[in-house]
Design an enzyme around this catalytic site. Structure first.
Site, PDB file in Angstrom:
ATOM      1  N   HIS A   3       0.384  10.147  -4.260  1.00  0.00           N
ATOM      2  CA  HIS A   3      -0.705   9.163  -4.288  1.00  0.00           C
ATOM      3  C   HIS A   3      -2.057   9.848  -4.089  1.00  0.00           C
ATOM      4  O   HIS A   3      -2.639   9.802  -3.014  1.00  0.00           O
ATOM      5  CB  HIS A   3      -0.447   8.128  -3.190  1.00  0.00           C
ATOM      6  CG  HIS A   3      -1.438   7.011  -3.134  1.00  0.00           C
ATOM      7  ND1 HIS A   3      -2.247   6.649  -4.197  1.00  0.00           N
ATOM      8  CD2 HIS A   3      -1.759   6.156  -2.117  1.00  0.00           C
ATOM      9  CE1 HIS A   3      -3.019   5.626  -3.827  1.00  0.00           C
ATOM     10  NE2 HIS A   3      -2.745   5.317  -2.593  1.00  0.00           N
ATOM     11  N   CYS A  28      -8.051   2.466  -3.251  1.00  0.00           N
ATOM     12  CA  CYS A  28      -6.907   2.899  -4.055  1.00  0.00           C
ATOM     13  C   CYS A  28      -6.946   2.330  -5.467  1.00  0.00           C
ATOM     14  O   CYS A  28      -6.125   2.704  -6.303  1.00  0.00           O
ATOM     15  CB  CYS A  28      -5.603   2.509  -3.367  1.00  0.00           C
ATOM     16  SG  CYS A  28      -5.429   3.301  -1.766  1.00  0.00           S
TER      17      CYS A  28
END
Lengths: 381, 136
Positions: free
Chosen positions: A326, A81
């Site tokens: 996201h 991430c």
């Protein structure tokens, strides 16, 4: 040593674009960032391209094939991430080192719906606990509950806040209010994280043009520039329980300490934060990891509105990963876009008034993998 | 005898155990077999051990939605073993209700045969269950 500046930055509205391609999404954000800077691809000396889903697919070169093959060096980056933020930081380092004076950083992701991971072969899932992301981040919340008595409602309030913020952001995937009862009453995924307390899997891209101080001045671009006051990364330090529950706090604490030192600033100097709220439980834990409050006080911070728009240090005014979405490889640069927009005073309805210093934080990883954390501190010029 | 679901599960005669390692330099105990210490970086100091089979509940979640085909709900638990190791596993023998699962619950390891998702035969696995007399 002189600073590096962001002179152009933008993101596409996060959403679901199943008919688009990964290089195509990347190209759209890249051109938007170039337009924001008033420059063209011919001005870029190198490209740093972050993507996870096609990490072996040379996404950067394929993007250039769509918008101009200028033969510049391309570095394709994958780092969980923290992918987008890592690409951005690689560009920052190259300018800091004096190798280039103008580079392009792009982050992009195209995702399916549903739980990440799983699928394929014999799995210990269910027999030896769970390997889903919601369960991993549920443990992190329950550890906080065990230590400090943090409640389900306090975790849920994070989601209420971030969904509210997203109603003010035209680039957010979702723009709907979610009252506390709705958040707590939505489908339970892994206690205490309900469906509305999990980040949204979406497609997205974001891009930034980075430039040396000398060149910003020479081209007269200081009117749009945002200073990169500090850039840091870390991986997970050894933690006793890391094999049983992946650790995102240790890496964040190491990275936060280093980034404050590099900036010569403290947490009390930060006017707004975009942090890694992949799950509602994570946001509260990161308040403490980033030093926004003392250990054990995160519940109070969400209760008293300190981190809501209008509070002392608004967190995730973009809507955060919980509502804005996201797209893994794009998230790190999208966070920088959000903070830069506030520092430029262009965030309109969600503007954090008087914002001079902002922080972005991403941290990612998975069971048996480890952790990558990146933090940037940006400053109004 | 079924195959183990994880390589840390070992069988000796007709008894099973969990493989662990202890660093001779810093004393850290690890789940599984390894050669180099991730904590202190010492090389050639690692001794194989059998992990403790009792411990206490450190953190948990009740998983209501998992990967396709996996039965829910189940309790995904992080247990501090009594020898200092930290082990993840499924907690059974307790109502999967967060309101009634106490942190610190004393648990022990039991061995089970179970068919994992994606398989057509049972595997040997471990689960946590409350120790006799532990309140749950």
């Amino acid at each position: 040593m002189s600073h590096v500046y962001v002179v152009g930055i933008d993101m596409i509205r996060f959403g679901r674009y199943p008919d688009r391609t990964v290089p195509g999404l990347a190209a759209e954000a890249a051109l938007m960032a170039l337009d924001d800077a008033g420059l063209t691809l011919k001005d870029m000396q190198a490209l740093y391209c972050g993507n996870l889903g096609q990490a072996s697919g040379m996404v950067g070169q394929r993007m250039l094939a769509e918008i101009g093959q200028t033969a510049i060096p391309v570095t394709n980056v994958a780092n969980a991430c923290a992918t987008g933020a890592t690409a951005f930081r690689d560009g920052w380092m190259a300018i800091k080192a004096g190798v280039y004076d103008t580079v392009l950083a792009v982050g992009v992701e195209q995702m399916g719906k549903g739980l990440l991971g799983g699928g394929g072969g014999v799995s210990p899932e269910g027999l030896v606990g769970s390997y889903t992301m919601p369960a991993m981040f549920a443990h992190i919340g329950m550890e906080h509950t065990q230590k400090y008595g943090t409640t389900f409602a306090q975790f849920a309030q994070v989601s209420v806040k971030n969904h509210h913020h997203s109603t003010l952001n035209p680039k957010s995937m979702y723009r709907k209010e979610t009252p506390l009862e709705e958040v707590m009453g939505s489908e339970m995924i892994a206690y205490p994280n309900t469906k509305l307390m999990c980040s949204v899997n979406v497609d997205g891209s974001a891009a930034a043009v980075l430039m040396s101080e000398e060149k910003v001045k020479r081209l007269g671009l200081m009117d749009r520039a945002v200073r990169i006051r500090a850039s840091e990364m870390s991986s997970n330090p050894y933690e006793d329980r890391q094999a049983a529950m992946p650790d995102f706090s240790g890496a964040t604490r190491v990275c936060a300490k280093k980034v404050y030192e590099q900036a010569g600033l403290g947490a009390e100097d930060i006017n707004l934060v975009e942090l890694h709220d992949c799950f509602a439980t994570a946001e509260l834990v990161h308040y403490e990891n980033l030093g926004l409050c003392a250990d054990g006080e995160a519940g109070r911070l969400i209760d008293d509105g300190t981190t809501a728009l209008g509070g002392r240090v608004p967190v995730n005014v973009s809507g955060g990963l919980l509502s804005k979405g996201h797209p893994l490889g794009a998230t790190g640069i999208a966070n920088i876009y959000e903070v830069a927009t506030h520092l430029r005073g262009k965030a309109e309805a969600r503007q954090v008034e008087g914002a001079r210093i902002g922080m972005t934080h991403v941290v990612g990883g998975g069971p048996g993998m480890g952790t990558a954390c990146a933090i940037h501190i940006l400053e109004k010029v | 005898m079924s195959d183990p679901i994880l390589p840390i599960i070992k069988t000796e005669g007709d008894t099973h155990y969990l493989a662990g390692s202890r660093c001779g330099a810093c004393g850290q105990i690890f789940v599984g077999e390894r050669d180099v210490c991730a904590k202190c970086t010492a090389r050639g100091q690692m001794a194989s051990i059998k992990l403790a089979e009792t411990g206490s509940l450190y953190a948990y979640t009740v998983v209501e939605r998992s990967f396709p085909g996996v039965a829910t709900p189940f309790i995904d638990a992080v247990v501090d073993l009594d020898d200092g190791a930290h082990l993840k596993g499924t907690l059974m023998g307790v109502d999967p209700n967060p309101a009634t699962i106490p942190f610190g619950l004393k648990v022990k390891i039991e061995w089970r045969e179970a068919v994992p998702v994606g398989a057509d035969k049972p595997y040997l696995t471990y689960v946590f269950v409350p120790q006799e007399g532990a309140s749950a």
